[in-house]
Design a protein around this motif. Structure first.
Motif, short mmCIF file in Angstrom:
data_model
loop_
_atom_site.label_atom_id
_atom_site.label_comp_id
_atom_site.label_asym_id
_atom_site.label_seq_id
_atom_site.Cartn_x
_atom_site.Cartn_y
_atom_site.Cartn_z
N LEU A 8 63.30 51.48 64.82
CA LEU A 8 62.27 51.05 64.26
C LEU A 8 60.93 51.64 65.03
CD1 LEU A 8 61.37 48.48 60.92
CD2 LEU A 8 62.44 51.27 61.02
N GLY A 9 60.63 52.60 65.23
CA GLY A 9 58.88 52.66 65.84
C GLY A 9 58.17 52.32 65.23
N LEU A 10 56.91 51.47 65.63
CA LEU A 10 55.56 51.16 65.54
C LEU A 10 54.55 51.83 66.33
CD1 LEU A 10 56.54 47.05 65.06
CD2 LEU A 10 56.51 49.38 63.11
N ASP A 11 53.75 52.33 65.13
CA ASP A 11 52.65 52.26 65.65
C ASP A 11 51.64 51.62 65.64
OD1 ASP A 11 50.19 54.36 67.45
OD2 ASP A 11 49.43 54.74 65.85
N VAL A 12 51.11 51.10 66.28
CA VAL A 12 49.90 49.20 66.32
C VAL A 12 48.27 49.29 65.73
CG1 VAL A 12 50.16 46.49 66.36
CG2 VAL A 12 52.07 47.72 66.46
N GLY A 13 48.22 49.00 65.02
CA GLY A 13 46.65 49.45 65.18
C GLY A 13 46.07 48.27 64.19
N GLN A 14 45.01 47.78 64.09
CA GLN A 14 44.06 46.46 64.18
C GLN A 14 43.90 46.61 62.43
OE1 GLN A 14 41.46 44.25 66.21
NE2 GLN A 14 42.38 45.44 67.99
N ALA A 15 44.20 47.66 61.94
CA ALA A 15 44.28 47.78 60.45
C ALA A 15 45.25 48.59 59.98
CB ALA A 15 42.73 48.88 59.81
#
Length: 132
Positions: A8-15
């Motif tokens: 899995l790939g995650l593009d992490v943002g605060q929201a």
């Protein structure tokens, strides 16, 4: 990590957190979902890990155009460390410079709500390319 089949790939943002998956056999990334970055995220992530038999999580690590860390880099590193403390699936960080730009070129008006998931797909593609 060299021995994995499904990531899995995650593009992490605060929201929000964009999620994509890839299989080492097909090597085609697939944007899956955009989840809220809230207390329910880890449970939803565990569900995806189980559903897709995930054995690696690749988290995009943002940097500025000079390759230096930013405040968001610090946030993502802390996020990944805390996530690793709570799940057993190995986590690796992958430079995500320009992944959002590449993702925005792939989305249409119909898929705009999935832009973060497309960014996660680009992160996975970059990760696979960096492995040779």
């Amino acid at each position: 990590m060299n021995n994995f089949t499904n990531a899995l790939g995650l593009d992490v943002g605060q929201a929000r957190i964009g999620v994509a998956r890839i299989n080492t056999i097909a090597q085609i990334s697939e944007p899956l979902i955009v989840l809220n970055n809230d207390p329910s995220f880890e449970d939803k992530l565990r569900g995806l890990v189980d559903e897709y038999s995930i054995d690696l999580i690749v988290v995009g690590l943002p940097r500025n155009m000079s390759g230096e860390k930013t405040a968001q880099s610090e946030y993502v590193e802390t996020f990944a460390k805390e996530l690793q403390d709570n799940i057993t699936t190995p986590i690796v960080l992958q430079d995500e410079t320009l992944s959002t730009v590449a993702a925005s070129q792939r989305v249409t008006a119909k898929t705009k709500s999935m832009e973060d998931a497309y960014a996660a797909a680009v992160i996975l593609e970059d990760f696979m390319a960096s492995r040779g």
